[in-house]
Design a protein around this motif. Sequence first.
Motif, PDB file in Angstrom:
ATOM      1  N   UNK A 104       0.661  -1.346   0.434  1.00  0.00           N
ATOM      2  CA  UNK A 104       0.156  -0.372  -0.281  1.00  0.00           C
ATOM      3  C   UNK A 104       1.031   0.710  -0.034  1.00  0.00           C
ATOM      4  N   UNK A 105       0.147   2.186  -0.628  1.00  0.00           N
ATOM      5  CA  UNK A 105       0.856   3.867  -0.521  1.00  0.00           C
ATOM      6  C   UNK A 105       1.316   4.349   0.603  1.00  0.00           C
ATOM      7  N   UNK A 106       2.236   3.609   1.152  1.00  0.00           N
ATOM      8  CA  UNK A 106       2.460   4.108   2.599  1.00  0.00           C
ATOM      9  C   UNK A 106       3.725   4.495   2.927  1.00  0.00           C
TER      10      UNK A 106
ATOM     11  N   UNK B 193      -5.877  -9.427   6.678  1.00  0.00           N
ATOM     12  CA  UNK B 193      -5.359  -8.186   7.981  1.00  0.00           C
ATOM     13  C   UNK B 193      -4.275  -7.501   7.682  1.00  0.00           C
ATOM     14  N   UNK B 194      -3.349  -7.862   6.679  1.00  0.00           N
ATOM     15  CA  UNK B 194      -2.270  -8.024   6.742  1.00  0.00           C
ATOM     16  C   UNK B 194      -1.433  -7.056   5.363  1.00  0.00           C
ATOM     17  N   UNK B 195      -1.367  -5.561   5.616  1.00  0.00           N
ATOM     18  CA  UNK B 195      -1.137  -5.106   4.386  1.00  0.00           C
ATOM     19  C   UNK B 195       1.167  -4.174   4.539  1.00  0.00           C
ATOM     20  N   UNK B 196       1.022  -4.437   3.032  1.00  0.00           N
ATOM     21  CA  UNK B 196       2.936  -3.831   3.288  1.00  0.00           C
ATOM     22  C   UNK B 196       3.012  -3.003   2.898  1.00  0.00           C
ATOM     23  N   UNK B 197       3.905  -2.724   4.054  1.00  0.00           N
ATOM     24  CA  UNK B 197       4.610  -0.689   3.755  1.00  0.00           C
ATOM     25  C   UNK B 197       5.791  -1.146   3.333  1.00  0.00           C
ATOM     26  N   UNK B 198       6.297   0.053   3.261  1.00  0.00           N
ATOM     27  CA  UNK B 198       7.981   0.520   2.957  1.00  0.00           C
ATOM     28  C   UNK B 198       8.771   1.153   4.176  1.00  0.00           C
ATOM     29  N   UNK B 199       9.680   0.720   4.218  1.00  0.00           N
ATOM     30  CA  UNK B 199      10.088   1.419   5.511  1.00  0.00           C
ATOM     31  C   UNK B 199      11.401   1.994   5.154  1.00  0.00           C
ATOM     32  N   UNK B 200      11.380   3.560   5.819  1.00  0.00           N
ATOM     33  CA  UNK B 200      12.300   4.762   5.133  1.00  0.00           C
ATOM     34  C   UNK B 200      12.932   4.969   6.494  1.00  0.00           C
ATOM     35  N   UNK B 201      14.043   5.290   6.626  1.00  0.00           N
ATOM     36  CA  UNK B 201      15.100   5.503   7.149  1.00  0.00           C
ATOM     37  C   UNK B 201      16.040   4.647   8.101  1.00  0.00           C
ATOM     38  N   UNK B 202      16.756   4.972   8.797  1.00  0.00           N
ATOM     39  CA  UNK B 202      17.519   3.818   9.571  1.00  0.00           C
ATOM     40  C   UNK B 202      17.601   4.230  10.848  1.00  0.00           C
ATOM     41  N   UNK B 203      16.021   4.127  11.920  1.00  0.00           N
ATOM     42  CA  UNK B 203      15.802   4.819  13.096  1.00  0.00           C
ATOM     43  C   UNK B 203      15.714   3.006  13.708  1.00  0.00           C
ATOM     44  N   UNK B 204      15.285   2.282  12.929  1.00  0.00           N
ATOM     45  CA  UNK B 204      15.203   0.321  13.401  1.00  0.00           C
ATOM     46  C   UNK B 204      16.651  -0.311  12.538  1.00  0.00           C
ATOM     47  N   UNK B 205      17.371   0.021  12.046  1.00  0.00           N
ATOM     48  CA  UNK B 205      18.469   0.024  11.603  1.00  0.00           C
ATOM     49  C   UNK B 205      19.253  -1.179  13.057  1.00  0.00           C
ATOM     50  N   UNK B 206      19.130  -2.554  12.344  1.00  0.00           N
ATOM     51  CA  UNK B 206      20.060  -3.192  12.060  1.00  0.00           C
ATOM     52  C   UNK B 206      18.884  -4.478  11.842  1.00  0.00           C
ATOM     53  N   UNK B 207      17.971  -3.904  12.199  1.00  0.00           N
ATOM     54  CA  UNK B 207      16.665  -4.753  12.398  1.00  0.00           C
ATOM     55  C   UNK B 207      15.794  -4.558  11.126  1.00  0.00           C
ATOM     56  N   UNK B 208      15.216  -3.071  11.363  1.00  0.00           N
ATOM     57  CA  UNK B 208      14.750  -2.968   9.654  1.00  0.00           C
ATOM     58  C   UNK B 208      15.811  -1.808   9.306  1.00  0.00           C
ATOM     59  N   UNK B 209      15.593  -2.250   8.160  1.00  0.00           N
ATOM     60  CA  UNK B 209      16.222  -0.707   6.991  1.00  0.00           C
ATOM     61  C   UNK B 209      16.242  -0.315   6.129  1.00  0.00           C
TER      62      UNK B 209
END
Length: 222
Positions: A93-95, A132-148
């Motif tokens: 989704x666009x988010x 109930x599942x949606x896929x979004x795109x992460x932006x930034x590095x505050x949750x790295x190295x788990x989410x990039x």
Amino acid sequence: MLKDRLKQARKNAQRSQVDVVNAVGITQSAYSQLETGRVASSSFLPAIANFLGVDAYWLSTGKSPDSFDSNEVIKPTVVSTEIKDEFIWIDVVQANFSCGNGESIEFHFDTINGKLPFPPSFFKDKRVQAENMRIIKAKGDSMSDFIKDGDYVGIDLAQTEIIDGEIYAVYFAREGMIKQIFKEADGSLILHSLNNKYPDKVVTEENGNNFKIIGRQFWRAG
């Protein structure tokens, strides 16, 4: 066939099977079965496609992602030919949710930027309903190295009750972000970044009027 597209994508990317295995966390045996055609589906396909720089829809079906209507109502599409080729297609989704300082965004779950395929067993294993599942795109590095930055993140819209220490997509002070949440004794919430260069955000009764849990993070690929 999937095995042919997989080999083509890997060779074009100049990657070995070992490179793919190490990058996405799949076992050597499981990946080998995909390339030999013994297995025709895997929940790792979106991550493999992302690593090899190809579209996940093309990798799984051989078709162009442009065949999807961008105005389609949000519902996962169940593709059933033979049991072994059955996938459930989940909307990207666009988010763009921030994994940095946060940014003012307006997210639209009615706008689809693609779909990623998952076998039905994925939802059973994760104990999540596909709708109930949606896929979004992460932006930034505050949750790295788990989410990039740029990772695909699967969220469960049904899981909005806060479990201490879990990671959620949230909306707070006109910002969409992905944060680990901790409950404090006074009722406030700590929105914690895994990258320690980013300070915690605190949600209190005074500033929490616009705070909203979008869903719990339970899957990622990147």
